[in-house]
Design a protein around this motif. Sequence first.
Motif, PDB file in Angstrom:
ATOM      1  N   THR A   1       9.207  11.108  -2.294  1.00  0.00           N
ATOM      2  CA  THR A   1      10.468  10.479  -2.687  1.00  0.00           C
ATOM      3  C   THR A   1      11.292  10.174  -1.451  1.00  0.00           C
ATOM      4  N   LEU A   2      11.887   9.000  -1.426  1.00  0.00           N
ATOM      5  CA  LEU A   2      12.830   8.610  -0.391  1.00  0.00           C
ATOM      6  C   LEU A   2      14.078   8.078  -1.081  1.00  0.00           C
ATOM      7  N   GLU A   3      15.218   8.323  -0.481  1.00  0.00           N
ATOM      8  CA  GLU A   3      16.486   7.841  -1.036  1.00  0.00           C
ATOM      9  C   GLU A   3      17.148   6.913  -0.014  1.00  0.00           C
ATOM     10  N   THR A   4      17.759   5.855  -0.501  1.00  0.00           N
ATOM     11  CA  THR A   4      18.599   4.987   0.318  1.00  0.00           C
ATOM     12  C   THR A   4      19.950   4.901  -0.388  1.00  0.00           C
ATOM     13  N   ASP A   5      20.846   4.107   0.139  1.00  0.00           N
ATOM     14  CA  ASP A   5      22.149   3.958  -0.511  1.00  0.00           C
ATOM     15  C   ASP A   5      22.020   3.461  -1.942  1.00  0.00           C
ATOM     16  N   ARG A   6      21.111   2.505  -2.170  1.00  0.00           N
ATOM     17  CA  ARG A   6      21.016   1.876  -3.493  1.00  0.00           C
ATOM     18  C   ARG A   6      19.729   2.165  -4.236  1.00  0.00           C
ATOM     19  N   LEU A   7      18.746   2.763  -3.552  1.00  0.00           N
ATOM     20  CA  LEU A   7      17.417   2.888  -4.137  1.00  0.00           C
ATOM     21  C   LEU A   7      16.885   4.306  -4.127  1.00  0.00           C
ATOM     22  N   THR A   8      16.020   4.558  -5.090  1.00  0.00           N
ATOM     23  CA  THR A   8      15.164   5.733  -5.077  1.00  0.00           C
ATOM     24  C   THR A   8      13.741   5.204  -5.023  1.00  0.00           C
TER      25      THR A   8
ATOM     26  N   GLU B   1      13.145   1.997  -7.484  1.00  0.00           N
ATOM     27  CA  GLU B   1      14.117   1.923  -8.587  1.00  0.00           C
ATOM     28  C   GLU B   1      15.519   1.815  -8.010  1.00  0.00           C
ATOM     29  N   ARG B   2      16.364   1.044  -8.699  1.00  0.00           N
ATOM     30  CA  ARG B   2      17.781   1.046  -8.326  1.00  0.00           C
ATOM     31  C   ARG B   2      18.388   2.338  -8.847  1.00  0.00           C
ATOM     32  N   LYS B   3      19.227   2.980  -8.020  1.00  0.00           N
ATOM     33  CA  LYS B   3      19.871   4.220  -8.454  1.00  0.00           C
ATOM     34  C   LYS B   3      20.700   3.959  -9.706  1.00  0.00           C
ATOM     35  N   GLY B   4      20.661   4.902 -10.618  1.00  0.00           N
ATOM     36  CA  GLY B   4      21.429   4.777 -11.846  1.00  0.00           C
ATOM     37  C   GLY B   4      20.757   3.948 -12.919  1.00  0.00           C
ATOM     38  N   THR B   5      19.543   3.477 -12.654  1.00  0.00           N
ATOM     39  CA  THR B   5      18.808   2.712 -13.661  1.00  0.00           C
ATOM     40  C   THR B   5      17.427   3.326 -13.822  1.00  0.00           C
ATOM     41  N   ALA B   6      16.812   3.065 -14.916  1.00  0.00           N
ATOM     42  CA  ALA B   6      15.448   3.542 -15.143  1.00  0.00           C
ATOM     43  C   ALA B   6      14.500   2.366 -15.028  1.00  0.00           C
ATOM     44  N   GLY B   7      13.363   2.595 -14.473  1.00  0.00           N
ATOM     45  CA  GLY B   7      12.336   1.569 -14.398  1.00  0.00           C
ATOM     46  C   GLY B   7      12.207   0.971 -13.008  1.00  0.00           C
ATOM     47  N   ALA B   8      10.973   0.779 -12.622  1.00  0.00           N
ATOM     48  CA  ALA B   8      10.661   0.227 -11.311  1.00  0.00           C
ATOM     49  C   ALA B   8      11.008  -1.256 -11.245  1.00  0.00           C
ATOM     50  N   ILE B   9      11.386  -1.683 -10.041  1.00  0.00           N
ATOM     51  CA  ILE B   9      11.640  -3.110  -9.775  1.00  0.00           C
ATOM     52  C   ILE B   9      10.640  -3.648  -8.762  1.00  0.00           C
ATOM     53  N   GLY B  10       9.741  -2.786  -8.326  1.00  0.00           N
ATOM     54  CA  GLY B  10       8.735  -3.162  -7.346  1.00  0.00           C
ATOM     55  C   GLY B  10       8.200  -1.928  -6.662  1.00  0.00           C
ATOM     56  N   TYR B  11       7.598  -2.139  -5.490  1.00  0.00           N
ATOM     57  CA  TYR B  11       7.051  -1.023  -4.732  1.00  0.00           C
ATOM     58  C   TYR B  11       7.213  -1.276  -3.243  1.00  0.00           C
ATOM     59  N   CYS B  12       7.128  -0.203  -2.483  1.00  0.00           N
ATOM     60  CA  CYS B  12       7.132  -0.271  -1.026  1.00  0.00           C
ATOM     61  C   CYS B  12       6.443   0.996  -0.541  1.00  0.00           C
ATOM     62  N   GLY B  13       5.654   0.876   0.492  1.00  0.00           N
ATOM     63  CA  GLY B  13       5.000   2.061   1.023  1.00  0.00           C
ATOM     64  C   GLY B  13       3.926   1.710   2.016  1.00  0.00           C
ATOM     65  N   LEU B  14       3.009   2.638   2.200  1.00  0.00           N
ATOM     66  CA  LEU B  14       1.949   2.503   3.182  1.00  0.00           C
ATOM     67  C   LEU B  14       0.600   2.386   2.500  1.00  0.00           C
ATOM     68  N   VAL B  15      -0.221   1.470   3.002  1.00  0.00           N
ATOM     69  CA  VAL B  15      -1.583   1.316   2.512  1.00  0.00           C
ATOM     70  C   VAL B  15      -2.535   1.492   3.687  1.00  0.00           C
ATOM     71  N   PHE B  16      -3.757   1.868   3.371  1.00  0.00           N
ATOM     72  CA  PHE B  16      -4.729   2.222   4.397  1.00  0.00           C
ATOM     73  C   PHE B  16      -5.986   1.363   4.297  1.00  0.00           C
ATOM     74  N   ASN B  17      -5.812   0.090   3.982  1.00  0.00           N
ATOM     75  CA  ASN B  17      -6.955  -0.813   3.915  1.00  0.00           C
ATOM     76  C   ASN B  17      -6.641  -2.058   4.734  1.00  0.00           C
ATOM     77  N   GLY B  18      -7.515  -3.032   4.710  1.00  0.00           N
ATOM     78  CA  GLY B  18      -7.273  -4.251   5.471  1.00  0.00           C
ATOM     79  C   GLY B  18      -7.267  -3.970   6.957  1.00  0.00           C
ATOM     80  N   ASN B  19      -6.172  -4.246   7.629  1.00  0.00           N
ATOM     81  CA  ASN B  19      -6.054  -4.044   9.069  1.00  0.00           C
ATOM     82  C   ASN B  19      -5.582  -2.644   9.415  1.00  0.00           C
ATOM     83  N   ALA B  20      -5.337  -1.850   8.420  1.00  0.00           N
ATOM     84  CA  ALA B  20      -4.781  -0.518   8.623  1.00  0.00           C
ATOM     85  C   ALA B  20      -5.876   0.506   8.907  1.00  0.00           C
TER      86      ALA B  20
END
Length: 179
Positions: free
Chosen positions: A9-16, A75-94
């Motif tokens: 889990t990571l937190e930002t000002d507007r996102l979880t 997810e936007r804080k204070g709302t339920a449900g994903a709006i997308g994704y962000c993270g690390l992947v280990f395929n392709g050029n990785a």
Amino acid sequence: MSPPPVLNTLETDRLTLRRQRVSDAAIYRQLWTERDVRVPPHRRISLEGRPTEEDIATQIQEEREASRPGLLAMERKGTAGAIGYCGLVFNGNASNEEPELAFELLRAVHNCGYATEAGRAVITWADEAGYRKLWATVWDWNVASRRVLEKLGFRDTGRVTRETVDGRSLLTVRELRPL
């Protein structure tokens, strides 16, 4: 480098940003349906309707069982449900030592700065986890994602990883720690 902890889990000002759940499969499938027609066919819904929501749920479950960082649902804080994704992947050029940053958002939340905000959080985590470098690929026609990567400090390597009639996939890099 020793294996980094699982990215939970990571937190930002507007996102979880949290680990993906099987229940996110419907939103992730929606992302597949919203992709630009210039995206290569293997990254769009096939004529047979694949991947299905069940296919995506299976993939999420497999990724949850992996003992390494991965994609986080956004997810936007204070709302339920994903709006997308962000993270690390280990395929392709990785590689295990130099993963690739990946992000994708539902069209309804484009141009709100969420990809940049989430990307910054993932980059900070990756730096603290000991990664030296992150990669990202982006289609030359995807101006919005190219702008996000530029804001995040990625630079074009001059390498093209894939070329289609619709465009070129550009390889970018972000140095985190000096050698």
